[in-house]
Write a protein that holds these residues in place. Sequence first.
Motif, PDB file in Angstrom:
ATOM      1  N   GLU A  29       3.498  -5.580  -7.005  1.00 52.41           N
ATOM      2  CA  GLU A  29       3.136  -4.162  -7.039  1.00 52.41           C
ATOM      3  C   GLU A  29       2.449  -3.794  -8.358  1.00 52.41           C
ATOM      4  O   GLU A  29       1.513  -2.996  -8.364  1.00 52.41           O
ATOM      5  N   THR A  34       0.111  -0.372  -7.097  1.00 49.91           N
ATOM      6  CA  THR A  34       0.782   0.568  -6.192  1.00 49.91           C
ATOM      7  C   THR A  34       2.100  -0.015  -5.710  1.00 49.91           C
ATOM      8  O   THR A  34       2.266  -1.234  -5.640  1.00 49.91           O
ATOM      9  N   LEU A  36       4.531  -0.672  -2.567  1.00 51.36           N
ATOM     10  CA  LEU A  36       4.289  -0.966  -1.157  1.00 51.36           C
ATOM     11  C   LEU A  36       5.426  -0.379  -0.335  1.00 51.36           C
ATOM     12  O   LEU A  36       6.533  -0.184  -0.846  1.00 51.36           O
ATOM     13  N   PHE A  96      -8.779   1.408  -0.618  1.00 54.92           N
ATOM     14  CA  PHE A  96      -7.897   1.451  -1.783  1.00 54.92           C
ATOM     15  C   PHE A  96      -8.568   0.668  -2.910  1.00 54.92           C
ATOM     16  O   PHE A  96      -9.179  -0.360  -2.647  1.00 54.92           O
ATOM     17  N   PHE A 103      -5.718   0.471   3.026  1.00 49.05           N
ATOM     18  CA  PHE A 103      -5.258  -0.785   2.439  1.00 49.05           C
ATOM     19  C   PHE A 103      -4.904  -1.733   3.586  1.00 49.05           C
ATOM     20  O   PHE A 103      -3.996  -1.451   4.355  1.00 49.05           O
ATOM     21  N   TRP A 116      -3.025   0.612   5.967  1.00 50.96           N
ATOM     22  CA  TRP A 116      -2.244   1.774   5.597  1.00 50.96           C
ATOM     23  C   TRP A 116      -3.206   2.801   5.042  1.00 50.96           C
ATOM     24  O   TRP A 116      -4.179   2.454   4.366  1.00 50.96           O
ATOM     25  N   ARG A 117      -2.932   4.047   5.283  1.00 51.55           N
ATOM     26  CA  ARG A 117      -3.687   5.134   4.646  1.00 51.55           C
ATOM     27  C   ARG A 117      -2.847   5.598   3.458  1.00 51.55           C
ATOM     28  O   ARG A 117      -1.782   6.183   3.639  1.00 51.55           O
ATOM     29  N   THR A 118      -3.292   5.314   2.258  1.00 57.62           N
ATOM     30  CA  THR A 118      -2.472   5.436   1.052  1.00 57.62           C
ATOM     31  C   THR A 118      -2.422   6.855   0.493  1.00 57.62           C
ATOM     32  O   THR A 118      -2.856   7.111  -0.623  1.00 57.62           O
ATOM     33  N   CYS A 119      -1.855   7.745   1.271  1.00 55.07           N
ATOM     34  CA  CYS A 119      -1.676   9.135   0.841  1.00 55.07           C
ATOM     35  C   CYS A 119      -0.185   9.385   0.622  1.00 55.07           C
ATOM     36  O   CYS A 119       0.614   9.201   1.537  1.00 55.07           O
ATOM     37  N   PRO A 122       4.509   5.766  -0.405  1.00 58.78           N
ATOM     38  CA  PRO A 122       4.219   4.575   0.407  1.00 58.78           C
ATOM     39  C   PRO A 122       5.107   4.431   1.646  1.00 58.78           C
ATOM     40  O   PRO A 122       4.666   3.879   2.649  1.00 58.78           O
ATOM     41  N   TRP A 125       3.266   6.241   4.414  1.00 60.63           N
ATOM     42  CA  TRP A 125       1.865   5.963   4.709  1.00 60.63           C
ATOM     43  C   TRP A 125       1.665   5.826   6.207  1.00 60.63           C
ATOM     44  O   TRP A 125       2.404   5.117   6.895  1.00 60.63           O
TER      45      TRP A 125
END
Length: 175
Positions: A29, A34, A36, A96, A103, A116-119, A122, A125
């Motif tokens: 990470e 980020t 996960l 990302f 991602f 994954w949509r990293t908003c 985590p 997501w």
Amino acid sequence: MTIERVKSILSPPSRPTDVPKNDDWQEIEARMGTLLPSDYKEFVNNYGTGRIANFLWIFNPFSRNENLNLETQLDRQRDVFADLESFGEVLPYKLFPKDGGIFPFAMTDNGDVLFWRTCGNPDQWSLVVNDARSPEWQEFALPFGEFLFELLSGRLVCVVFPRSFPGESLKFDTL
């Protein structure tokens, strides 16, 4: 959601390959910049590297196989996105580490990629699936573990995947 519900319909291997040791997740990470999703980490801890129902590969940052390694696949998708954009294709998502970028975390035998949509957090997501043979994208407002359970139990349909998936022979094959 923990991965326990997934384990109730998809037995993990007795000897998973490429599983982390101790604090390996913190190192991964930190390198990736980020956190996960915890249910994804729990999945990798229990299943390691392999394929679901002869079709779906979940990337694993500990995999020695570069085709299945999470970090390597993120780099490859960066190259793919750059190539597509250089040919004038307008992509509906940024990759990302762009804010809210997608991602990659899995791929199918057909070449479809799951992101994954990293908003935000985590563990919350959502997911996006890209059809390898078209510019079609399908979004799912579900975190990793819930998506996987719903998909494998047949309660959720991904129009990008063949109708036969996951099929009656639901199993995880290790590499």
